[in-house]
Design an enzyme around this catalytic site. Structure first.
Site, PDB file in Angstrom:
ATOM      1  N   GLY A 123       0.801  -1.209   0.036  1.00  0.00           N
ATOM      2  CA  GLY A 123       0.055  -0.082   0.011  1.00  0.00           C
ATOM      3  C   GLY A 123       0.968   1.308   0.044  1.00  0.00           C
ATOM      4  N   GLY A 174       0.042  -4.744   0.602  1.00  0.00           N
ATOM      5  CA  GLY A 174      -1.123  -4.687  -0.079  1.00  0.00           C
ATOM      6  C   GLY A 174      -1.236  -5.822  -1.519  1.00  0.00           C
ATOM      7  N   ASP A 205      -1.288  -7.595   7.753  1.00  0.00           N
ATOM      8  CA  ASP A 205      -2.639  -7.384   7.697  1.00  0.00           C
ATOM      9  C   ASP A 205      -3.071  -8.123   6.270  1.00  0.00           C
ATOM     10  OD1 ASP A 205      -1.305  -5.421   6.119  1.00  0.00           O
ATOM     11  OD2 ASP A 205      -3.129  -4.053   6.414  1.00  0.00           O
TER      12      ASP A 205
END
Length: 505
Positions: A123, A174, A205
């Site tokens: 990201g 990401g 994540d």
């Protein structure tokens, strides 16, 4: 006009039809998994309850979309920034995926990156760091970005059309969220996989809470805490990728995928089987093991399990300090690596790997959104991003400063797993859920698969390997993966029978 013929290719027939163009152009048996596997697009509505829409100020061509007969492609188009993901891209991708899921004309979706360097390197964390510096309102905007990203990742994880990720080049952060939950994840000689979040004061994540704890032994914890990279064929050997192809084969595979046509009554399982065989048509072999050996194998793999299967971070450090012999050099290097990571992030990631294996796919993204909100208000994220991405690559000044500064009773990770008083659960695009990937059978055999095969019947190692190779229809790499597990986890009796080593006895 394209010609249409019933397929005659014995590797695909009789499950599909192929359009001939004149120009090139074992899952958990939960109810949710059964619906995902047995339903056909014609039988299933998308069930999308919320929408994501592009905004007027979004970049015009940061994502490119293409249709070729039954194939739909998404191309991340920021090659100079290694196709790093931003909100503008997410707002374009999500509604297009919804549109294609509804369409009977869309058979297969491919996610790829522009250029030859990356699918997606992560990201745009620099933009988030800059937002956080503006105060509470900026931190809230950063948290909203993660909400947007996790909604897309969850939708991909529960998508009801065959979805293939070309993990060609750097696939991190990401980019992992756009690929790791796909039924098909194709690595190439250029693939570089990592979850590097602890290096910037963050946590793994984009659904890593679901994927990493389900990796064999303590491998997921090792990758989460150290941010260790896997490259090339090792992305496949580890099970992160389901297939390995040379990068030059990807355009040919795309053309072949465009030709696939499914029968209306073919369920998802049948369609994935067809695609699995189609991908294998373009396999040109794995690199020789003497040139590119399996990295996480043998004594190193045993050491990873010994050291990273500890109940505390302090326990991991102590175990690494106690390593001797062939793995001591690795242990010393790993200790030095952990000392460079954000101490808070290491503790959060460790707890994450312990508790997240019980989370469903919906819980995963809701819990991660909660954890991300805490990190957006923690000084380590801004410090980590600014120092690690600076031209000088300065050493971050973490708070707390080192792992030694965190005492056993400090519980620095606990607040990250507690919802704030005004926190609301993340509202996902769809209410689809499962506790195990419904498409895991198209990947490589896991260590648990091999263990079950050993315990199920009295057979030799050779027979077990042959069974897996036959079951996978001779797919490349299967023999190597199963042999490695058997060599490490079994012994053979005088009669040649493979016996699983019960390390808990």
């Amino acid at each position: 006009m394209p010609l249409t013929a019933k397929i005659l290719d014995p590797r695909v027939a009789p499950r599909a039809q192929v359009r001939l163009h004149s120009t090139p152009q074992t899952p958990s048996l939960s109810l949710a998994n059964l619906v995902w596997l047995t339903g056909t697009p014609a039988q299933m509505s998308t069930g999308v309850k919320r929408s994501i829409k592009p905004l007027a100020g979004d970049e015009p061509e940061d994502v490119l979309f293409n249709s070729s007969y039954g194939l739909r492609t998404i191309e991340l188009n920021r090659p100079k920034k290694l196709n790093s993901l931003n909100a503008s891209m997410i707002r374009k991708i999500a509604p297009r995926l919804v549109e294609w899921e509804k369409s009977d004309l869309a058979n297969v979706v491919v996610m790829k990156g522009a250029g030859d360097r990356a699918l997606c390197a992560g990201g745009d964390v620099k933009a988030l760091s800059d937002l956080n510096k503006t105060g509470e309102e900026g931190s809230k905007e950063s948290t909203d970005y993660f909400a947007l990203e996790y909604k897309l990742d969850h939708y991909i994880a529960t998508y009801r059309k065959p979805y293939i990720a070309f993990m060609d080049g750097i696939t991190m952060g990401g980019g992992v969220g756009l690929s790791i939950h796909a039924p098909f994840r194709i690595a190439t000689e250029r693939t570089v996989f990592a979850m590097p979040e602890t290096t910037i004061g963050f946590f793994p994540d984009v659904g890593a809470s679901f994927f990493l704890p389900r990796m064999p032994g303590a491998v997921g914890t090792y990758l989460a805490l150290t941010s260790e990279r896997l490259t090339g064929a090792n992305v496949f050997y580890s099970g992160v990728a389901t297939h390995y192809l040379h990068s030059t084969s990807l355009p040919k595979l795309e053309s072949r995928l465009a030709e696939l046509r499914f029968r209306d009554f073919d369920d998802m399982k049948k369609r994935l089987e067809i695609i699995e065989m189609t991908i294998e048509e373009y396999a040109t072999g794995l690199p020789p093991l003497d040139r590119e050996p399996i990295l996480i194998a043998g004594e190193l793999r045993n050491a990873i399990d010994r050291c990273f299967n500890q109940p505390t971070v302090n326990g991991i450090i102590e175990a690494l300090q106690n390593e001797t012999g062939a793995t001591k050099e690795w242990a010393d290097k790993t200790l030095a690596t952990l000392q460079k990571r954000s101490p808070t992030a290491v503790h959060v990631a460790h707890k994450q790997m312990q508790v997240a294996r019980e989370w469903s796919i919906m819980e995963t993204f809701r819990k991660e959104h909660q954890i991300a909100a805490h990190f957006m208000r923690h000084p380590d994220f801004v410090e980590g991003v600014d120092k690690q991405l600076s031209k000088e690559r300065q050493t971050p000044q973490w708070k707390p400063a080192s792992l030694q500064d965190i005492q056993p009773g400090d519980n620095v990770a606990d607040p990250f797993f507690e919802a704030g008083a005004d926190a609301q659960p993340l509202k996902l695009l769809v209410d689809r859920n499962y506790h195990a990937y419904p498409h895991s059978y198209v990947g490589v055999p896991s260590e648990l698969d091999v263990r079950d095969a050993v315990l199920k019947a009295t057979r030799s190692r050779k027979q077990i390997v042959e069974d897996f190779v036959q079951k996978k229809k001779g797919r490349q790499g299967i023999k190597t993966i199963v042999e490695e597990v058997l060599a490490r986890k079994t012994y053979e009796t005088a009669d040649g029978v493979a016996v699983w080593i019960d390390e808990s006895a």
